[in-house]
Design an enzyme around this catalytic site. Structure first.
Site, short mmCIF file in Angstrom:
data_model
loop_
_atom_site.label_atom_id
_atom_site.label_comp_id
_atom_site.label_asym_id
_atom_site.label_seq_id
_atom_site.Cartn_x
_atom_site.Cartn_y
_atom_site.Cartn_z
CD GLU A 1 39.49 32.46 34.87
OE1 GLU A 1 40.53 31.76 34.28
OE2 GLU A 1 38.61 32.89 33.97
N GLY B 1 44.21 29.21 32.88
CA GLY B 1 45.67 29.18 32.34
C GLY B 1 46.12 28.45 31.23
CG ASP C 1 44.55 34.80 36.02
OD1 ASP C 1 43.65 33.67 35.18
OD2 ASP C 1 45.16 34.14 36.73
N GLY D 1 44.91 26.31 36.03
CA GLY D 1 45.74 26.38 36.94
C GLY D 1 45.39 25.39 38.02
#
Length: 347
Positions: A138, A115, A146, A67
């Site tokens: 992360e 992502g 995530d 992301g």
């Protein structure tokens, strides 16, 4: 660059081609890109002329580096909440990819992180190359895996997923296959011919002509100490086992873990254990949504992105600074129900 430029859409025979097109940012996803991909998939799923979707990344560096964390950093500092809307649409997209009714061929060449894993590893046909580097990094920015990452990693053999979640380590093609993050290895020079054949042939028929056996990876030889050490119930005990194992690679893993956010480490381990018990990807994404929303107000997310991406001093000042200071109540707070002002994921 306009929204339309950042995701290129076209049809090639009976295949729909989706190209993430921010090569200077290794095709990092922003909100506009997520919405454009989601709209394209919704249209193609009901288009009888489209038999499959093929996803690639522009440039030579990778499919997608994750992301747009610079935007998340700015949003977290401002307390604006735009990241919550981004995650909501991104996680809905991840769920749609997993249930997509047609072959979804993700070409995971080069860097595939965060992502990028979400937009590829939930697909039905996942292709890696000798250039692939796949990771959920992360914890190094004070965040928690995530985009369905805890679903994928919690279902890897033994404790391999826990090792990757806590260390954030990147794996190559062989280990991505071993961990269930990919299905096929195709040498990168053969990708143009593969993509051309997917325009006229079925993926199940085309891929056997191009895929090759994976060379030996790194993780299989370390399964014994990984499975033993990471089966421990706390991050502290995992570290004790890693240091006591006598394996140089285990000691190296412990050092890597100790550099990560203590809060993120404890929340990540809890998220992995919880994800392993949840029955569906949708349930795991709902859990990750709660965790991500909570992380947005955690000082470690802002500090981690500052240290790794903004200032690049690689010297984050985590708060709290030690695992011992992270209480069970602090960890539990990340899994609390969403506030009334947050729109649910609705999966």
């Amino acid at each position: 660059m306009t929204d339309d430029d950042s995701v290129l859409l076209r049809t090639d025979g009976h295949a729909a081609r989706l190209t993430l097109n921010r090569p200077r940012a290794i095709n990092a996803l922003d909100h506009a890109m997520v919405r454009r991909v989601a709209a394209a998939l919704a249209a193609w799923e009901h288009d009888p002329a489209v038999k499959a979707v093929v996803v690639t990344g522009a440039g030579e560096r990778g499919l997608c580096a994750g992301g747009d964390i610079r935007s998340i950093h700015a949003d977290a500092r401002a307390g604006a909440g735009a990241s919550v809307a981004f995650w909501r649409d991104e996680y809905r997209l991840n769920a749609h990819i997993a249930r997509f009714a047609k072959p979804y061929v993700a070409v995971m060449d080069g860097i595939v992180m965060g992502g990028g894993v979400g937009i590829s590893a939930h697909g039905s046909v996942r292709v890696v190359t000798e250039r692939s580097r796949v990771a959920m990094p992360e914890t190094g920015i004070g965040f928690v895996p995530d985009v369905g990452g805890t679903w994928l990693l919690s279902r890897a053999p033994g404790e391999l997923g826990t090792h990757l979640a806590l260390t954030g380590a990147a794996v190559g093609a062989a280990d991505a296959l071993l961990c269930g993050l990919a299905d096929h290895l195709v040498p990168s020079p053969r990708l143009p011919a593969l993509l051309a054949d997917l325009a006229t042939g079925e993926a199940a028929d085309v891929l056997p002509r191009y895929e090759r056996p994976a060379p030996e990876g790194e993780l299989a030889a370390h399964r014994a100490w990984i499975d033993h050490c990471y089966a421990a119930g706390t991050v502290e005990e995992i570290l004790d086992r890693l240091f006591d194992s006598g394996e140089p690679a285990a000691k190296e893993a412990a050092g890597t873990i100790l550099a990560k956010s203590p809060v993120a480490l404890k929340v990540t381990l809890a998220a992995m254990r919880r994800a392993a018990r949840l029955p569906t990807l949708a349930r795991v994404l709902e859990q990750e949504y709660r965790v991500s929303c909570a992380a947005l107000s955690s000082p470690d997310l802002v500090e981690g992105i500052r240290a790794q991406v903004i200032d690049k001093d690689r010297a984050p000042r985590w708060s709290p600074a030690t695992l011992a200071e992270v209480t069970d109540a602090r960890v539990a707070g990340f899994f609390a129900p969403l506030g009334a002002d947050v729109e649910p994921l609705g999966l």
